[in-house]
Design a protein around this motif. Structure first.
Motif, PDB file in Angstrom:
ATOM      1  N   LEU A   1      50.798  54.391  49.800  1.00  0.00           N
ATOM      2  CA  LEU A   1      49.836  55.662  49.610  1.00  0.00           C
ATOM      3  C   LEU A   1      50.339  56.959  49.095  1.00  0.00           C
ATOM      4  N   LYS A   2      51.160  57.726  49.833  1.00  0.00           N
ATOM      5  CA  LYS A   2      51.220  59.013  49.985  1.00  0.00           C
ATOM      6  C   LYS A   2      52.209  59.519  48.768  1.00  0.00           C
ATOM      7  N   LEU A   3      53.360  58.527  48.537  1.00  0.00           N
ATOM      8  CA  LEU A   3      53.606  58.347  47.101  1.00  0.00           C
ATOM      9  C   LEU A   3      52.942  58.628  45.865  1.00  0.00           C
ATOM     10  N   VAL A   4      52.594  57.658  45.945  1.00  0.00           N
ATOM     11  CA  VAL A   4      51.392  56.931  44.516  1.00  0.00           C
ATOM     12  C   VAL A   4      49.917  57.984  44.417  1.00  0.00           C
ATOM     13  N   ALA A   5      49.515  58.483  45.652  1.00  0.00           N
ATOM     14  CA  ALA A   5      48.619  59.606  45.143  1.00  0.00           C
ATOM     15  C   ALA A   5      49.663  60.815  45.175  1.00  0.00           C
ATOM     16  N   ALA A   6      50.001  61.346  44.893  1.00  0.00           N
ATOM     17  CA  ALA A   6      50.765  62.467  44.719  1.00  0.00           C
ATOM     18  C   ALA A   6      51.356  62.487  43.747  1.00  0.00           C
ATOM     19  N   ARG A   7      52.548  60.929  43.259  1.00  0.00           N
ATOM     20  CA  ARG A   7      53.066  60.940  41.759  1.00  0.00           C
ATOM     21  C   ARG A   7      52.737  59.912  40.715  1.00  0.00           C
ATOM     22  N   GLY A   8      51.658  59.039  41.235  1.00  0.00           N
ATOM     23  CA  GLY A   8      50.441  57.654  40.309  1.00  0.00           C
ATOM     24  C   GLY A   8      51.944  56.695  40.126  1.00  0.00           C
ATOM     25  N   LEU A   9      51.057  55.536  39.865  1.00  0.00           N
ATOM     26  CA  LEU A   9      51.785  53.991  40.477  1.00  0.00           C
ATOM     27  C   LEU A   9      52.533  54.177  39.544  1.00  0.00           C
ATOM     28  N   ALA A  10      53.537  54.832  37.978  1.00  0.00           N
ATOM     29  CA  ALA A  10      54.289  54.852  37.629  1.00  0.00           C
ATOM     30  C   ALA A  10      55.156  54.923  38.058  1.00  0.00           C
TER      31      ALA A  10
ATOM     32  N   VAL B   1      36.983  49.838  59.284  1.00  0.00           N
ATOM     33  CA  VAL B   1      37.379  51.148  58.353  1.00  0.00           C
ATOM     34  C   VAL B   1      37.290  52.555  59.128  1.00  0.00           C
ATOM     35  N   GLN B   2      35.540  53.253  59.555  1.00  0.00           N
ATOM     36  CA  GLN B   2      35.551  54.057  59.815  1.00  0.00           C
ATOM     37  C   GLN B   2      37.103  54.381  60.965  1.00  0.00           C
ATOM     38  N   GLU B   3      37.472  53.929  61.134  1.00  0.00           N
ATOM     39  CA  GLU B   3      38.810  54.003  62.045  1.00  0.00           C
ATOM     40  C   GLU B   3      39.492  53.818  62.119  1.00  0.00           C
ATOM     41  N   GLN B   4      39.700  53.327  60.607  1.00  0.00           N
ATOM     42  CA  GLN B   4      41.183  54.001  60.290  1.00  0.00           C
ATOM     43  C   GLN B   4      40.620  55.231  58.710  1.00  0.00           C
ATOM     44  N   ARG B   5      40.018  56.285  58.755  1.00  0.00           N
ATOM     45  CA  ARG B   5      39.648  56.770  57.800  1.00  0.00           C
ATOM     46  C   ARG B   5      40.453  57.723  57.351  1.00  0.00           C
ATOM     47  N   GLU B   6      41.481  58.220  57.384  1.00  0.00           N
ATOM     48  CA  GLU B   6      42.353  58.798  56.704  1.00  0.00           C
ATOM     49  C   GLU B   6      43.519  57.981  56.061  1.00  0.00           C
ATOM     50  N   GLN B   7      43.507  56.583  56.350  1.00  0.00           N
ATOM     51  CA  GLN B   7      43.946  55.280  55.783  1.00  0.00           C
ATOM     52  C   GLN B   7      43.397  55.431  54.515  1.00  0.00           C
ATOM     53  N   TRP B   8      41.938  54.848  54.737  1.00  0.00           N
ATOM     54  CA  TRP B   8      41.348  54.270  54.006  1.00  0.00           C
ATOM     55  C   TRP B   8      40.865  54.652  52.987  1.00  0.00           C
ATOM     56  N   LEU B   9      40.849  56.422  52.984  1.00  0.00           N
ATOM     57  CA  LEU B   9      39.955  57.778  52.288  1.00  0.00           C
ATOM     58  C   LEU B   9      41.305  57.526  51.206  1.00  0.00           C
ATOM     59  N   LEU B  10      42.605  57.853  51.569  1.00  0.00           N
ATOM     60  CA  LEU B  10      43.907  57.720  50.823  1.00  0.00           C
ATOM     61  C   LEU B  10      43.416  56.304  49.559  1.00  0.00           C
ATOM     62  N   ARG B  11      43.517  55.694  50.849  1.00  0.00           N
ATOM     63  CA  ARG B  11      43.707  54.103  49.940  1.00  0.00           C
ATOM     64  C   ARG B  11      42.421  53.924  48.475  1.00  0.00           C
ATOM     65  N   LEU B  12      41.494  54.991  48.880  1.00  0.00           N
ATOM     66  CA  LEU B  12      40.410  54.983  47.659  1.00  0.00           C
ATOM     67  C   LEU B  12      40.368  55.931  46.728  1.00  0.00           C
ATOM     68  N   LYS B  13      41.814  57.046  47.214  1.00  0.00           N
ATOM     69  CA  LYS B  13      41.581  58.147  46.254  1.00  0.00           C
ATOM     70  C   LYS B  13      43.104  57.357  45.239  1.00  0.00           C
ATOM     71  N   VAL B  14      43.870  56.431  46.028  1.00  0.00           N
ATOM     72  CA  VAL B  14      44.810  55.466  44.697  1.00  0.00           C
ATOM     73  C   VAL B  14      43.625  54.900  43.472  1.00  0.00           C
ATOM     74  N   PHE B  15      42.759  53.694  44.477  1.00  0.00           N
ATOM     75  CA  PHE B  15      42.582  53.595  43.667  1.00  0.00           C
ATOM     76  C   PHE B  15      41.806  53.817  42.069  1.00  0.00           C
ATOM     77  N   GLU B  16      40.833  54.984  42.711  1.00  0.00           N
ATOM     78  CA  GLU B  16      40.371  55.439  42.075  1.00  0.00           C
ATOM     79  C   GLU B  16      41.049  56.312  40.598  1.00  0.00           C
ATOM     80  N   GLN B  17      42.349  56.862  41.354  1.00  0.00           N
ATOM     81  CA  GLN B  17      43.360  57.466  40.193  1.00  0.00           C
ATOM     82  C   GLN B  17      44.165  56.269  39.243  1.00  0.00           C
ATOM     83  N   ASN B  18      44.190  54.797  40.447  1.00  0.00           N
ATOM     84  CA  ASN B  18      44.977  53.887  39.023  1.00  0.00           C
ATOM     85  C   ASN B  18      43.713  52.709  39.087  1.00  0.00           C
TER      86      ASN B  18
END
Length: 201
Positions: free
Chosen positions: A26-35, A103-120
């Motif tokens: 998640l961190k790598l794809v958020a920073a660099r994109g899926l490709a 989901v709220q208990e893993q807030r940071e992980q889920w927010l990162l995941r949702l950001k990655v989905f939005e970007q890709n």
């Protein structure tokens, strides 16, 4: 250390490795994109081999989607455990609320995941496919709960689809607001609108 302790330790280590691979992906794809990210990059970030990565996930996309907070069986059991006199929409709200709290208990992980989905957006079909099994299981539980055979009135299918849409809308709002207010409150709000018949605001 007895074998049960050893087994417990091994299982914990596996869960930790899986979570670390997911987070790195998640961190790598958020920073660099899926490709811009390979399986090798993800494995290297966690200091494991690519082979180890493939022990946990068939592809980098699967690592990004990660597990649903609750398994399909858990959701079905949660619905079936509610008293029979609880109306279907309320039962679906209660089931969704527990999911939202997880989901709220893993807030940071889920927010990162949702950001990655939005970007890709290319990940969305895979996400939809992963949700369809859950939808089928919940629909079957709703059919049993309401005493209606699947494929007759359309009620179990519609009730489940609407509940899942309400949860999705709450997740989108929660993500857009940076994880505040609590996701469970947004889920309650969405279901309240449904229960009110969606009148014009």
């Amino acid at each position: 250390m007895d074998s049960a302790d050893e087994l417990g330790r091994r299982d914990r280590k596996k869960l930790e490795t899986r979570a670390a691979l997911e987070h790195a992906a998640l961190k790598l794809v958020a920073a660099r994109g899926l490709a811009g990210v390979t399986v090798e990059d993800i494995a290297e970030a966690v200091d494991v081999s690519s082979r180890t990565f493939f022990n946990y996930f068939p592809s980098k996309e699967d690592a990004l989607i990660g597990p649903s907070p609750a398994s399909t069986a858990e959701l079905r059991e949660r619905l079936e455990a509610l008293p029979a006199d609880v109306p279907v929409l309320e039962a679906l709200r209660l089931m969704s609320r527990v999911e939202a709290e997880r989901v709220q208990e893993q807030r940071e992980q889920w927010l990162l995941r949702l950001k990655v989905f939005e970007q890709n957006p290319s990940l969305l079909p895979r996400l939809v496919a992963s949700g369809s099994e859950t939808e089928r299981a919940v629909t079957a539980a709703v059919a049993r709960r309401s005493g209606i055979e699947l494929g007759t009135s359309g009620y179990p299918e519609l009730a489940t689809a609407v509940a899942m849409a309400a949860f999705r809308v709450a997740m989108i709002r929660w993500s857009a607001a940076g994880g505040r207010p609590e996701l469970a409150d947004l889920v309650d709000e969405a279901f309240a609108q449904l229960a009110g018949g969606l009148p014009n605001p």
